[in-house]
Design an enzyme around this catalytic site. Structure first.
Site, PDB file in Angstrom:
ATOM      1  N   ASP A   1      -3.363  -1.796   9.298  1.00  0.00           N
ATOM      2  CA  ASP A   1      -3.421  -1.644   7.831  1.00  0.00           C
ATOM      3  C   ASP A   1      -4.048  -2.853   7.138  1.00  0.00           C
ATOM      4  O   ASP A   1      -4.256  -2.842   5.923  1.00  0.00           O
ATOM      5  CB  ASP A   1      -2.000  -1.497   7.251  1.00  0.00           C
ATOM      6  CG  ASP A   1      -1.324  -0.219   7.697  1.00  0.00           C
ATOM      7  OD1 ASP A   1      -2.032   0.740   8.045  1.00  0.00           O
ATOM      8  OD2 ASP A   1      -0.080  -0.183   7.679  1.00  0.00           O
TER       9      ASP A   1
ATOM     10  N   LYS B   1       0.860  -1.197   0.000  1.00  0.00           N
ATOM     11  CA  LYS B   1       0.000   0.000   0.000  1.00  0.00           C
ATOM     12  C   LYS B   1       0.892   1.241   0.000  1.00  0.00           C
ATOM     13  O   LYS B   1       2.073   1.195   0.393  1.00  0.00           O
ATOM     14  CB  LYS B   1      -0.966   0.024   1.180  1.00  0.00           C
ATOM     15  CG  LYS B   1      -0.333   0.050   2.581  1.00  0.00           C
ATOM     16  CD  LYS B   1      -0.082   1.436   3.138  1.00  0.00           C
ATOM     17  CE  LYS B   1       0.418   1.376   4.579  1.00  0.00           C
ATOM     18  NZ  LYS B   1       1.296   2.423   5.009  1.00  0.00           N
TER      19      LYS B   1
END
Ligand code: C5P
Length: 317
Positions: free
Chosen positions: A171, A38
């Site tokens: 996350d 990410k």
């Protein structure tokens, strides 16, 4: 946790097959999954919480740069983790292969939650460096959950996988959601997908030294006014990359730069070479520039690699 259910569940490439071994059919069950990195293009730290975490307003993107995780069903109930033979030595350092690795933690939690006692071998082909702000370990955990669902418990609901993910890290829910882009709030585990109008390209590079997430968060200054992700989200929805570059922001850049002078020097060097703003992802230490299109990203990366004699990555979203 998905604030909006419009993002599809993360799925794996299931390579389960029946192999004929003499007269007796042998069921070979293997799944192979990408574990995408990410990138944070906006990260504001709103406040410190009672539980020691921080309340965030962050925009995450799922890139095409990824590790690969292969999960092979075992006959017994053991869980094992090893690197692929092709994983470079420098990417093995700092990645534990014991029960402290998020892959094995996720597998244990999955078995506990669904009451299964199967075993599996996990083979991790690592490409995303640890301590990079790219959520490599979190992505490995997200793919573990989807892969084990495919292998062991196809009825496992997305919501339950998201509950497990939230207990493992901040996350993981975004990577589990399968969204290309999302606003993530609370600790980061509340995911609101954002539609992306265009493809996005970034040239990224990491200094030798990584950053400790906890240490970076501890250095945040709360005396200045806070910003909001709305402007970045608007740019993603309209595809206005020119404006996006002016709105990318990361509150953690300042404390991370204090802790990692090699990273701050790298940011200054890239800025002076490309004459464009340089940003940091997550808690670092990966830094990046926003490129208008793919060919510019290729050129940016080439320039960085040649001038700074350092290997980087083209991140595509
Ligand atoms: O959730 P995760 O395990 O990825 O977080 C690693 C560390 O980063 C936490 O132990 C905490 O120190 C810090 N963190 C934080 N606030 C967040 C996310 C992470 O303080 N929202």
């Amino acid at each position: 946790m998905l604030a909006d259910s419009s993002a599809g569940p993360c799925s794996s490439l299931n390579t389960s097959q029946t192999v004929c071994c003499g007269a007796k059919p042998l069921r070979s069950q293997t799944v192979c999954l990408p574990c995408p990195a990410k990138l944070n293009i906006f990260l504001e730290v709103l406040r410190r919480r009672e539980d020691g975490y921080h309340e965030l307003d962050t925009v995450m993107l799922r890139t095409q740069f990824s590790d690969t995780l292969t999960i092979q069903q075992r006959e017994d109930d053991q869980l094992s983790l090893r690197f692929s033979d092709a994983t470079p030595d420098h990417l093995r350092t700092g990645v534990p292969l014991d029960g402290s690795n998020l892959i094995l933690k996720a597998a244990e939690k999955f078995r506990e939650r669904f009451g299964v006692r199967h075993g599996a071998d996990f083979i991790l082909h690592k490409q995303i460096p640890p301590e990079s702000g790219l959520a490599g370990g979190s992505s490995n955990a997200a793919s573990t959950l989807t892969g084990l669902r495919d292998l062991w418990y196809p009825d496992a609901a997305d919501t339950v996988l998201h509950e497990i993910a939230a207990t493992l890290g901040s996350d993981i829910n975004f990577l589990l959601s399968g969204a290309r882009a999302a606003v993530c709030s609370s600790r980061g585990e509340i995911v609101t997908p954002v539609p992306l109008k265009v493809k996005l390209f970034f040239a990224a590079v990491r200094p030798n030294q990584g950053n400790s997430t906890g240490a970076v968060f501890r250095g945040v200054d709360f005396t200045t006014p806070r910003l909001c992700s709305d402007g970045v989200v608007d740019c993603l929805k309209t595809g206005d990359i020119g404006t996006l570059t002016r709105r990318v922001f990361n509150r953690l850049t300042q404390p991370a730069s204090v802790l990692n002078s090699e990273m701050s020097e790298l940011m200054v060097a890239i800025q002076s070479i490309l004459r464009r703003p340089v940003f940091m992802s997550g808690s670092g230490s990966t830094v990046f520039v926003v490129s208008e299109h793919r060919s510019q990203a290729v050129q940016d990366l080439h320039t960085i690699e040649v001038r700074l004699r350092r290997k980087g990555w083209l991140l595509e979203v």
